[in-house]
Design a protein around this motif. Structure first.
Motif, PDB file in Angstrom:
ATOM      1  N   ALA A 126       0.830  -1.209   0.000  1.00 33.46           N
ATOM      2  CA  ALA A 126       0.000   0.000   0.000  1.00 33.46           C
ATOM      3  C   ALA A 126       0.864   1.258   0.000  1.00 33.46           C
ATOM      4  O   ALA A 126       0.566   2.236  -0.697  1.00 33.46           O
ATOM      5  CB  ALA A 126      -0.924  -0.007   1.214  1.00 33.46           C
ATOM      6  N   ALA A 127       1.936   1.235   0.788  1.00 30.44           N
ATOM      7  CA  ALA A 127       2.832   2.396   0.839  1.00 30.44           C
ATOM      8  C   ALA A 127       3.509   2.623  -0.506  1.00 30.44           C
ATOM      9  O   ALA A 127       3.692   3.770  -0.939  1.00 30.44           O
ATOM     10  CB  ALA A 127       3.882   2.189   1.931  1.00 30.44           C
ATOM     11  N   LEU A 128       3.874   1.536  -1.177  1.00 32.36           N
ATOM     12  CA  LEU A 128       4.508   1.661  -2.489  1.00 32.36           C
ATOM     13  C   LEU A 128       3.551   2.300  -3.492  1.00 32.36           C
ATOM     14  O   LEU A 128       3.934   3.211  -4.228  1.00 32.36           O
ATOM     15  CB  LEU A 128       4.953   0.287  -2.985  1.00 32.36           C
ATOM     16  CG  LEU A 128       5.647   0.260  -4.348  1.00 32.36           C
ATOM     17  CD1 LEU A 128       6.948   1.056  -4.300  1.00 32.36           C
ATOM     18  CD2 LEU A 128       5.917  -1.172  -4.790  1.00 32.36           C
ATOM     19  N   GLU A 129       2.306   1.843  -3.511  1.00 31.92           N
ATOM     20  CA  GLU A 129       1.330   2.420  -4.442  1.00 31.92           C
ATOM     21  C   GLU A 129       1.088   3.889  -4.129  1.00 31.92           C
ATOM     22  O   GLU A 129       0.982   4.720  -5.037  1.00 31.92           O
ATOM     23  CB  GLU A 129       0.009   1.649  -4.379  1.00 31.92           C
ATOM     24  CG  GLU A 129      -1.018   2.165  -5.372  1.00 31.92           C
ATOM     25  CD  GLU A 129      -2.252   1.292  -5.477  1.00 31.92           C
ATOM     26  OE1 GLU A 129      -3.209   1.713  -6.134  1.00 31.92           O
ATOM     27  OE2 GLU A 129      -2.252   0.174  -4.904  1.00 31.92           O
ATOM     28  N   GLN A 130       1.047   4.235  -2.858  1.00 34.36           N
ATOM     29  CA  GLN A 130       0.859   5.633  -2.463  1.00 34.36           C
ATOM     30  C   GLN A 130       2.005   6.506  -2.968  1.00 34.36           C
ATOM     31  O   GLN A 130       1.786   7.624  -3.436  1.00 34.36           O
ATOM     32  CB  GLN A 130       0.736   5.741  -0.942  1.00 34.36           C
ATOM     33  CG  GLN A 130       0.452   7.152  -0.435  1.00 34.36           C
ATOM     34  CD  GLN A 130       0.329   7.197   1.081  1.00 34.36           C
ATOM     35  OE1 GLN A 130       0.775   6.294   1.780  1.00 34.36           O
ATOM     36  NE2 GLN A 130      -0.277   8.243   1.597  1.00 34.36           N
ATOM     37  N   ARG A 131       3.226   5.989  -2.880  1.00 31.66           N
ATOM     38  CA  ARG A 131       4.383   6.754  -3.360  1.00 31.66           C
ATOM     39  C   ARG A 131       4.318   6.950  -4.873  1.00 31.66           C
ATOM     40  O   ARG A 131       4.658   8.018  -5.383  1.00 31.66           O
ATOM     41  CB  ARG A 131       5.675   6.028  -2.972  1.00 31.66           C
ATOM     42  CG  ARG A 131       5.964   6.058  -1.487  1.00 31.66           C
ATOM     43  CD  ARG A 131       7.190   5.216  -1.137  1.00 31.66           C
ATOM     44  NE  ARG A 131       7.412   5.122   0.293  1.00 31.66           N
ATOM     45  CZ  ARG A 131       8.390   4.418   0.853  1.00 31.66           C
ATOM     46  NH1 ARG A 131       9.226   3.735   0.084  1.00 31.66           N
ATOM     47  NH2 ARG A 131       8.526   4.385   2.172  1.00 31.66           N
ATOM     48  N   LEU A 132       3.902   5.921  -5.598  1.00 33.04           N
ATOM     49  CA  LEU A 132       3.790   6.040  -7.053  1.00 33.04           C
ATOM     50  C   LEU A 132       2.735   7.079  -7.430  1.00 33.04           C
ATOM     51  O   LEU A 132       2.921   7.864  -8.367  1.00 33.04           O
ATOM     52  CB  LEU A 132       3.444   4.687  -7.670  1.00 33.04           C
ATOM     53  CG  LEU A 132       4.545   3.632  -7.655  1.00 33.04           C
ATOM     54  CD1 LEU A 132       4.007   2.302  -8.165  1.00 33.04           C
ATOM     55  CD2 LEU A 132       5.738   4.070  -8.494  1.00 33.04           C
ATOM     56  N   ARG A 133       1.626   7.086  -6.715  1.00 37.76           N
ATOM     57  CA  ARG A 133       0.562   8.051  -7.005  1.00 37.76           C
ATOM     58  C   ARG A 133       0.976   9.467  -6.631  1.00 37.76           C
ATOM     59  O   ARG A 133       0.567  10.441  -7.256  1.00 37.76           O
ATOM     60  CB  ARG A 133      -0.717   7.661  -6.273  1.00 37.76           C
ATOM     61  CG  ARG A 133      -1.349   6.373  -6.807  1.00 37.76           C
ATOM     62  CD  ARG A 133      -2.729   6.127  -6.236  1.00 37.76           C
ATOM     63  NE  ARG A 133      -3.280   4.881  -6.764  1.00 37.76           N
ATOM     64  CZ  ARG A 133      -3.838   4.754  -7.968  1.00 37.76           C
ATOM     65  NH1 ARG A 133      -3.928   5.808  -8.774  1.00 37.76           N
ATOM     66  NH2 ARG A 133      -4.311   3.590  -8.365  1.00 37.76           N
ATOM     67  N   ALA A 134       1.801   9.602  -5.596  1.00 35.02           N
ATOM     68  CA  ALA A 134       2.240  10.927  -5.150  1.00 35.02           C
ATOM     69  C   ALA A 134       3.100  11.634  -6.187  1.00 35.02           C
ATOM     70  O   ALA A 134       3.215  12.863  -6.184  1.00 35.02           O
ATOM     71  CB  ALA A 134       2.999  10.805  -3.832  1.00 35.02           C
ATOM     72  N   ARG A 135       3.699  10.860  -7.092  1.00 38.30           N
ATOM     73  CA  ARG A 135       4.511  11.472  -8.152  1.00 38.30           C
ATOM     74  C   ARG A 135       3.651  12.275  -9.115  1.00 38.30           C
ATOM     75  O   ARG A 135       4.145  13.193  -9.781  1.00 38.30           O
ATOM     76  CB  ARG A 135       5.244  10.394  -8.940  1.00 38.30           C
ATOM     77  CG  ARG A 135       6.327   9.677  -8.173  1.00 38.30           C
ATOM     78  CD  ARG A 135       6.932   8.589  -9.046  1.00 38.30           C
ATOM     79  NE  ARG A 135       8.043   7.910  -8.419  1.00 38.30           N
ATOM     80  CZ  ARG A 135       8.715   6.912  -8.974  1.00 38.30           C
ATOM     81  NH1 ARG A 135       8.363   6.475 -10.177  1.00 38.30           N
ATOM     82  NH2 ARG A 135       9.721   6.344  -8.346  1.00 38.30           N
ATOM     83  N   ALA A 136       2.366  11.881  -9.246  1.00 37.66           N
ATOM     84  CA  ALA A 136       1.415  12.543 -10.148  1.00 37.66           C
ATOM     85  C   ALA A 136       1.942  12.602 -11.587  1.00 37.66           C
ATOM     86  O   ALA A 136       1.755  13.583 -12.295  1.00 37.66           O
ATOM     87  CB  ALA A 136       1.095  13.948  -9.649  1.00 37.66           C
ATOM     88  N   GLN A 137       2.616  11.539 -12.007  1.00 36.88           N
ATOM     89  CA  GLN A 137       3.194  11.493 -13.347  1.00 36.88           C
ATOM     90  C   GLN A 137       2.515  10.460 -14.240  1.00 36.88           C
ATOM     91  O   GLN A 137       2.618  10.543 -15.459  1.00 36.88           O
ATOM     92  CB  GLN A 137       4.687  11.145 -13.269  1.00 36.88           C
ATOM     93  CG  GLN A 137       5.538  12.211 -12.605  1.00 36.88           C
ATOM     94  CD  GLN A 137       7.002  11.787 -12.493  1.00 36.88           C
ATOM     95  OE1 GLN A 137       7.317  10.609 -12.505  1.00 36.88           O
ATOM     96  NE2 GLN A 137       7.892  12.761 -12.369  1.00 36.88           N
ATOM     97  N   ASP A 138       1.807   9.490 -13.634  1.00 43.62           N
ATOM     98  CA  ASP A 138       1.301   8.361 -14.402  1.00 43.62           C
ATOM     99  C   ASP A 138      -0.201   8.190 -14.239  1.00 43.62           C
ATOM    100  O   ASP A 138      -0.779   8.555 -13.203  1.00 43.62           O
ATOM    101  CB  ASP A 138       2.003   7.067 -13.963  1.00 43.62           C
ATOM    102  CG  ASP A 138       3.504   7.123 -14.164  1.00 43.62           C
ATOM    103  OD1 ASP A 138       3.926   7.566 -15.251  1.00 43.62           O
ATOM    104  OD2 ASP A 138       4.251   6.740 -13.250  1.00 43.62           O
ATOM    105  N   SER A 139      -0.820   7.599 -15.238  1.00 40.63           N
ATOM    106  CA  SER A 139      -2.240   7.292 -15.186  1.00 40.63           C
ATOM    107  C   SER A 139      -2.480   6.084 -14.290  1.00 40.63           C
ATOM    108  O   SER A 139      -1.535   5.379 -13.897  1.00 40.63           O
ATOM    109  CB  SER A 139      -2.757   6.992 -16.592  1.00 40.63           C
ATOM    110  OG  SER A 139      -2.156   5.807 -17.091  1.00 40.63           O
TER     111      SER A 139
END
Length: 203
Positions: A126-139
């Motif tokens: 869950a933390a990994l997915e949150q970090r990926l979303r925080a980048r706001a770079q990908d769909s």
């Protein structure tokens, strides 16, 4: 005296790049090798600092000329570490960090025995997915694909010498520093580095 080659792998979003930059900021004898890639630079990336950005033709030429210590095909893009990117620093006694995936790690270990491999892990999926979303770079679709690739990448962590959990940044950075310091204290390197003193003490 030669330095140590450190293979460092992690799933995208685990914080590997930030940790390695933090390690270099604290230790001037540690350098990061600059890899080649065919992917497009991100807005904050600089050619020659973050990667050597090349096209497909140039990358394939490097493969056929035997320039790569390792190379891999990931997400329809190519990544590779050249011998030139690590040899000079190792010969000068500096420790070299190579950021690669498990495929590249296997290639390097097959060629060079005296390496140290480290896998950096996030505290949870869950933390990994949150970090990926925080980048706001990908769909959402891209993040879904990256999460699937992350699980696949992390399944190979058992092939590495050390596992570092990046739950708290400062703790993870201290763990990385401990690995590097311990390696430098190995008998062979200490005897080489302090040969005159040892000769005086034991002669």
């Amino acid at each position: 005296m030669t330095g140590t080659l450190y293979i460092v792998s992690a799933a995208s979003g685990a914080g590997k790049t930030s940790l390695l930059r933090g390690l270099m900021a604290r230790d001037d004898q540690v350098v990061i090798s600059v890899s080649h890639t065919t992917r497009t630079p991100r807005p904050s990336e600089v050619d020659g600092r973050d990667y050597h950005f090349v096209d497909e033709t140039a990358f394939l030429h490097l493969i056929t000329s035997g320039a790569f210590l390792e190379h891999a095909h990931v997400f329809d893009r190519r990544y590779g570490t050249t011998y030139a990117a690590v040899e000079a620093d190792l010969a000068a006694g500096r420790d070299v960090l190579v950021e690669i995936d498990w495929q590249g790690a296997r290639q390097i270990r097959a060629q060079l025995e005296d390496t140290v491999s480290v896998f950096i892990l996030p505290p949870s999926r869950a933390a990994l997915e949150q970090r990926l979303r925080a980048r706001a770079q990908d769909s959402d679709a891209v993040i879904h694909d990256r999460m699937q690739a992350a699980v696949s990448e992390m399944s190979h962590c058992g092939e590495y010498d050390y596992l570092v959990w990046n739950d708290d940044f400062e703790t993870a950075l201290a763990d990385l520093e401990a690995i590097v310091r311990a390696r430098r204290l190995r008998r062979a390197r200490q005897m080489q580095q302090h040969a005159p003193v040892l000769s005086d003490l034991t002669g």
